[in-house]
Structures are given as structure tokens and as C-alpha cells.
Design an enzyme around this catalytic site. Structure first.
Site, PDB file in Angstrom:
ATOM      1  CG  HIS A  54      -1.955   0.993   1.315  1.00 31.98           C
ATOM      2  ND1 HIS A  54      -1.715   2.310   1.654  1.00 31.98           N
ATOM      3  CD2 HIS A  54      -3.300   0.907   1.101  1.00 31.98           C
ATOM      4  CE1 HIS A  54      -2.854   2.987   1.655  1.00 31.98           C
ATOM      5  NE2 HIS A  54      -3.827   2.166   1.309  1.00 31.98           N
ATOM      6  CG  ASP A 105       0.201  -2.533   6.076  1.00 34.98           C
ATOM      7  OD1 ASP A 105      -0.757  -2.699   6.859  1.00 34.98           O
ATOM      8  OD2 ASP A 105       0.099  -1.905   5.009  1.00 34.98           O
ATOM      9  CD  GLN A 149      -6.972  -4.765   3.717  1.00 40.77           C
ATOM     10  OE1 GLN A 149      -7.900  -5.552   3.841  1.00 40.77           O
ATOM     11  NE2 GLN A 149      -7.171  -3.469   3.520  1.00 40.77           N
ATOM     12  CE  LYS A 164      -7.578  -0.451   5.793  1.00 36.89           C
ATOM     13  NZ  LYS A 164      -8.501  -0.098   4.701  1.00 36.89           N
ATOM     14  CB  CYS A 213      -3.677   3.297  -1.713  1.00 30.81           C
ATOM     15  SG  CYS A 213      -4.697   4.755  -1.497  1.00 30.81           S
TER      16      CYS A 213
END
Length: 413
Positions: A129, A206, A209, A232, A371
Site C-alpha cells: 500500500h 503492515d 488487512q 478495517k 493505493c
């Protein structure tokens, strides 16, 4: 695919927790398939926000009155819930942030500026991202670091041999996503971390997700930094967290200055900073949102992350089967290990046109570059359609989405 009868999940009861799912869009029942961008919010989270503002709205840590004590306890309780959810060793390892982007920028501007110099190498993957690319590019401009990029194959799988070949004595940091937001690829982060540590490099994961879709154990992974966003994982917008090992946090200088992150300020004797994690939380925090994130994690844990993940995997399999039947449709991202994301393009139809027209039928999907422009460029694309699934979605919704998509394509063709 797992048999539907093997999944012990009362989806009707789950859906009843989400008031927004009762609304209509353009006269059609809402089918919300944009969960990778933002998941919807259960009543328990909405009520936690309302309860805070109705009963004990106060600034935290600095007050001696009852409301301040109650707000502080709830805020710090949310930190403890995040610690437990990630299996961090201590709540001191959890820094509250506005989300994944701010957490990565915190690491870049604190740890990065203190530990990186010209010629040092930071490895990122092609599927990152933008929030895990741009902060390092800013350091590239100001410090002269070197960014190296792990390639991906045509399935959207990282080239681990290429990654291993990049690791050397100049590698200082490796930054990869746990799950790709654009492709759904689940990356082998435990292996990536192990290889980086063998080269004496730190690793930032990261997890924006990943946290909504699977169990995350930062101790088992041995991650140095792990970041995620509340919105999220069924929580509020504007809140997230940075996990970092205590020994690393203690060595990091503050990034922002102001109230809360100090223990003493003096013009004569200088400023002494607070201990971790408060050293990195300047100013009044998003108290209600942090409490809401804690409530969201409670809600997820009440269902059980394994049951949630199993249902989403079934939905992904069902959606993939339906999409593959559509003439001219190509799924982008076909890794063997995927989260509940289906990105696709269709011959003769632009993603933006599909997104606008399918909305008229009550279906919300995401279109654009997500993104993640570098990885889309790898596939020769500037945009895809992305349907992403959450625990409240149903096979009937996926069938209605596929029918709506075929109807829209008939109009465009």
C-alpha cells in the site's frame, strides 16, 4: 472449499448486529462488498461510543475527578485488549495511533531517522500500500537511504528467492504487508521475518488487512513492528495501533511534541519525556475511538477469529467460482493463500464504469488503484474492481452481486 454445513456460524445473528445492513441504496437492499476499505460497525461499538459521550466524556490521564478516572481506565483498557489480541508481552508495547498510516510514519520518523543513514537499505515489496512506500521514499530523499523492491509473479506471489538475494550487510529494515489489499495475497511473514533477522535487519509488518481476517501473534512471528487500523476490523475510523518490541520503543526518540508525552518541561533544565508508550502519544488522543476499537475486538473475539476466517474463506471460494463463469472477466491475484479479496478486470468494460453502474443496483464495491499503483502497473493496469468480504456477508449477496455484474456488463457491451 469447506462445506457450508461445516461452518457453525449464525450469519443472521451476526447481520442483526449491524444496523446499516438494513438500509437500501437506490431502492435496492444494500450489498456491502467494500470491506477491505472499511468494514461496517456493529451495535456494540456504536453503543460504546455513545456511552462514552453520554456518561464519562473527559480528557484522560491528567484529571483527578471521577469522569477522568473512568475515561482513563476505559482508554487504557482498550490498550490492554489490543495487547491481548496481538499477544504482545506488555501493554507498554502498544502505541495508539490514528491508524496504519500514522503508525508507519511514526516508525519512519522516529526509528528511521535515528537509525538510518545514506546508503542503508530498506526493502519493501511491490504489492505494498502507498502508506508503506511513501514514508520510506521521503527518507530516501532526505537521508539518502536506498529502497529495494521485492518482485511478485503473475499470481501475485512474492519472489522469496529474489528477497533472499537482496538481504545483505546494508539491509536495515524490511517492510511488507501481511495481506495485500489489492490482491488478497497472504504473505509468509514468519519466513520473511526469520530471514531478515538472520541478516540483522528489523522488520515492519503492515497488518491492516490481516488483523480483520486471521489470528495474529506478534511473539510467535517475532515481528519488530506490527501496525493495523481499527476501521478495517469493525471498529471506528481514526484509530489504530503500533506494536513494537519494548526494547525498540525505549530506544526511539519522540516523533511529535506536546502534552501527555512528557514527564517534565522546563526552560531551565530542558524537557524529560514520558516512558513508553505515552512518549509517542502527544496531545489529547482519540479516547472514544480507542474505546470503540476495544469493543470491536471484544465483538470479534466473541465470534471467534477462526470461525470468522472460515466463513470468509468459504465466501471467497463461492465468489471466485461465480466470477470465473463470467465471460471476459480476469481475476487479478490468484495466490494459493488469499484473504477474502477478489480483484478483477473485464474485457471491454472500465472498472470505474462498472463501479458506478453496479452501485445503482445496491452493490458497493471498490474501484481504482486501491493505493497500490506499483503492483497494478506490474499487471499492466491502472484500476481494478475489488469485491471484499466480511463475516456478515452471505452467499445470497454474492449471487446477487454476480447477477448485478452480469447485468451491468450487458449494458456496457
Amino acid at each position: 472449499m469447506t462445506a457450508l454445513t461445516d461452518l457453525t456460524l449464525d450469519v443472521a445473528a451476526v447481520r442483526a448486529d449491524f444496523p446499516i445492513l438494513d438500509r437500501e441504496v437506490h431502492g435496492k437492499p444494500l450489498i456491502y462488498l467494500d470491506n477491505a476499505a472499511t468494514s461496517q460497525t456493529p451495535s456494540a461499538v456504536i453503543e460504546s461510543l455513545s456511552d462514552y459521550y453520554r456518561r464519562y466524556n473527559a480528557n484522560i490521564h491528567r484529571g483527578l475527578h471521577t469522569l477522568a478516572d473512568e475515561a482513563t481506565a476505559a482508554y487504557e483498557g482498550a490498550r490492554t485488549k489490543i495487547q491481548a489480541h496481538l499477544n504482545a508481552t506488555s501493554a507498554r508495547e502498544i502505541v495508539m495511533t490514528r491508524g496504519t498510516t500514522e503508525a508507519i510514519n511514526l516508525v519512519a520518523n522516529s526509528w528511521g531517522r535515528a537509525n538510518l543513514a545514506a546508503g542503508d537499505e530498506v526493502i519493501v515489496s511491490l504489492m505494498e500500500h502507498h502508506s508503506n512506500i511513501v514514508p520510506w521514499q521521503l527518507l530516501e530523499r532526505t537521508l539518502g537511504i536506498v529502497i529495494r523492491v521485492i518482485p511478485v509473479d503473475e499470481r501475485g506471489v512474492l519472489d522469496l528467492e529474489a528477497y533472499r538475494g537482496m538481504l545483505n550487510e546494508r539491509t536495515r529494515l524490511v517492510c511488507v504487508n501481511h495481506v495485500s489489499n489489492a490482491l488478497g495475497t497472504v504473505n509468509p511473514v514468519a519466513e520473511i521475518i526469520r530471514e531478515a533477522h538472520a541478516a540483522d535487519a528489523r522488520v515492519l509488518i503492515d497488518g491492516a488487512q490481516a488483523v480483520p481476517h486471521q489470528s495474529v501473534d506478534v511473539q510467535s512471528l517475532d515481528a519488530d513492528f506490527y501496525v493495523f487500523s481499527g476501521h478495517k476490523v469493525y471498529g471506528p475510523l481514526g484509530i489504530g495501533a503500533l506494536y513494537a518490541k519494548a526494547s525498540i520503543l525505549e530506544s526511539m526518540p519522540p516523533w511529535q511534541g506536546g502534552g501527555e508525552m512528557i514527564s517534565r518541561v522546563s526552560f531551565d533544565r530542558g524537557t524529560e519525556f514520558a516512558g513508553i508508550p505515552h512518549r509517542f502519544e502527544a496531545g489529547t488522543p482519540a479516547v472514544a475511538e480507542a474505546i470503540g476499537l476495544g469493543a470491536a475486538l471484544d465483538w470479534v473475539n466473541a465470534i471467534g477469529i477462526e470461525r470468522l476466517a472460515a466463513w470468509e474463506q468459504w465466501l471467497l471460494g463461492h465468489a471466485t467460482e461465480r466470477l470465473e463463469r463470467i465471460d471476459g472477466l480476469r481475476i487479478i491475484g490468484t495466490a494459493p493463500e488469499k484473504a477474502s479479496v477478489a480483484s478483477f478486470v473485464v474485457d471491454g468494460a472500465h472498472a470505474q464504469d462498472i463501479g458506478l453502474l453496479i452501485d445503482q443496483l445496491g452493490v458497493a464495491i471498490r474501484t481504482g488503484h486501491h493505493c497500490a499503483q506499483p503492483v497494478l502497473a506490474h499487471f499492466g493496469l491502472d484500476a481494478t474492481c475489488r469485491a471484499s468480504f466480511a463475516v456478515y456477508n452471505t452467499p445470497e449477496e454474492i449471487d446477487a452481486f454476480a447477477d448485478a455484474l452480469e447485468h451491468v456488463l450487458g449494458m456496457l457491451r
